[in-house]
Scaffold this active site. Structure first.
Site: not given
Length: 341
Positions: A8, A71-73, A178, A223, A284, A290
């Site tokens: 992402h 970016r997924a979020s 996702h 995931h 990811e 992180r």
């Protein structure tokens, strides 16, 4: 090669988030609306955003190519209506395309769709078409819960999703299932909502007969499949109770799992339970987790370390790291072949 199927653009230049803040503010104050052309972001800013981050880690970890999506979020389909999502998706998709054009041998784009709660998924088709035909997208991200944690959308087996599946089959592109940000305080976005969605999507597919209608449709559950590998016996038993064929026949011809599992026992379980052909390497990286694991001294999301340490036969490791992705993402395989890889 090593292909990371789950990347992402989490390090996009700050101007992107600023533009989004203005877009959201304009929902209540139209005078705050940002330029419809989007933020002014130079190629040098794009280079700086990935060279110090994704590219640096890809080089350190030996990853050759990343399937790169917004970016997924940040998808946040619950904000505004279709027009809001449409404008935002196009802008984010364009940036991923630009990064991929700057580094064509390292990134390839995947598309975010302009989904919106209660809106017919067919409204996403123009952006899906644009991304595949004009931007070179090799996949898309499909959010099974555009409401942001309230699960107001019908299950993925509902016929309302069929126009999207028909277009996917036409273009021969897969979708990663996702979700995005959770606005439900009961569900932490990355620690609960993401993993809940992975598990929920798989069970929806077990309950239905989607692949009887779309035998070539391919879906990636990220995931590591959420709770699926850990409860494989439960899902096998539920399929029997529902009168469905064995999971290998019912869903595993069309459903795949990635390796975004951030500890060795979890990866080992995934590799032991799920057939090798259904597992795709992914990290990811620079995503939800992180930090460096104090128990190992390495980043939690350095998933290549786990797959290498799993003791797989060389052929199985090569399948997970490269060949399965080429089979599941035919447009990526075609791109790599054009590049002589």
């Amino acid at each position: 090669m090593i292909i990371d199927c789950h990347g992402h653009y989490t390090t996009a230049p700050p101007a992107l988030a600023s533009w989004r803040d203005q877009q959201v503010a304009a929902l209540s104050d139209p005078a705050a609306a940002p330029s419809p052309a989007g933020p002014a972001i130079s190629d040098d800013e794009l280079r700086e955003s990935v060279e110090a981050n994704q590219l640096r880690l890809m080089d350190e970890r030996g990853i050759d190519m990343t399937v790169f999506s917004p970016r997924a979020s940040f998808m946040a389909h619950h904000i505004g209506g279709f027009e809001t999502s449409s404008q935002w998706a196009a802008l984010c998709n364009d940036l991923c395309h630009r990064v991929s054009a700057l580094y064509p041998d390292r990134f390839v784009p995947a598309a975010m769709l302009p989904q919106s709660p209660g809106v017919d998924p067919a409204t996403c088709l123009p952006e899906l078409t644009r991304c595949v035909e004009e931007l070179g997208a090799v996949a898309l991200n499909l959010n099974p819960d555009p409401s942001g944690g309230h699960w107001s959308a019908p299950p993925l087996t509902d016929r309302s999703w069929y126009p999207v599946y028909e277009k996917m089959v036409e273009y021969d592109v897969p979708a990663m299932v996702h979700v995005s940000t959770s606005v439900n305080p009961a569900f932490h976005t990355t620690g609960a909502h993401y993993l809940n969605a992975d598990t929920t999507a798989f069970m929806q597919l077990v309950q239905g007969n989607l692949f009887a209608d779309f035998p070539t449709l391919r879906l990636i559950i990220p995931h590591g499949g959420g709770a699926v590998p850990y409860h494989w016996g439960r899902f096998r038993g539920l399929a029997m109770a529902l009168g469905k064929p064995p999971l290998e026949e019912h869903v595993l011809g069309n459903v795949f799992f990635d390796t975004c599992v951030y500890h060795q026992p979890g990866i080992d379980l995934l590799l032991d339970v799920v057939p090798t052909r259904n597992i795709l390497f992914a990290s990811e990286m620079i995503g939800a987790v992180r930090d460096i694991d104090p128990a190992t001294g390495h980043h939690f999301d350095d998933t290549r370390r786990y797959t290498r340490a799993a003791g797989l036969p060389p052929g199985d490791l090569a399948a997970i790291q490269e060949h399965n992705a080429r089979a599941v993402y035919p447009r990526l395989d075609a791109l790599l072949r054009r590049q002589g890889r």
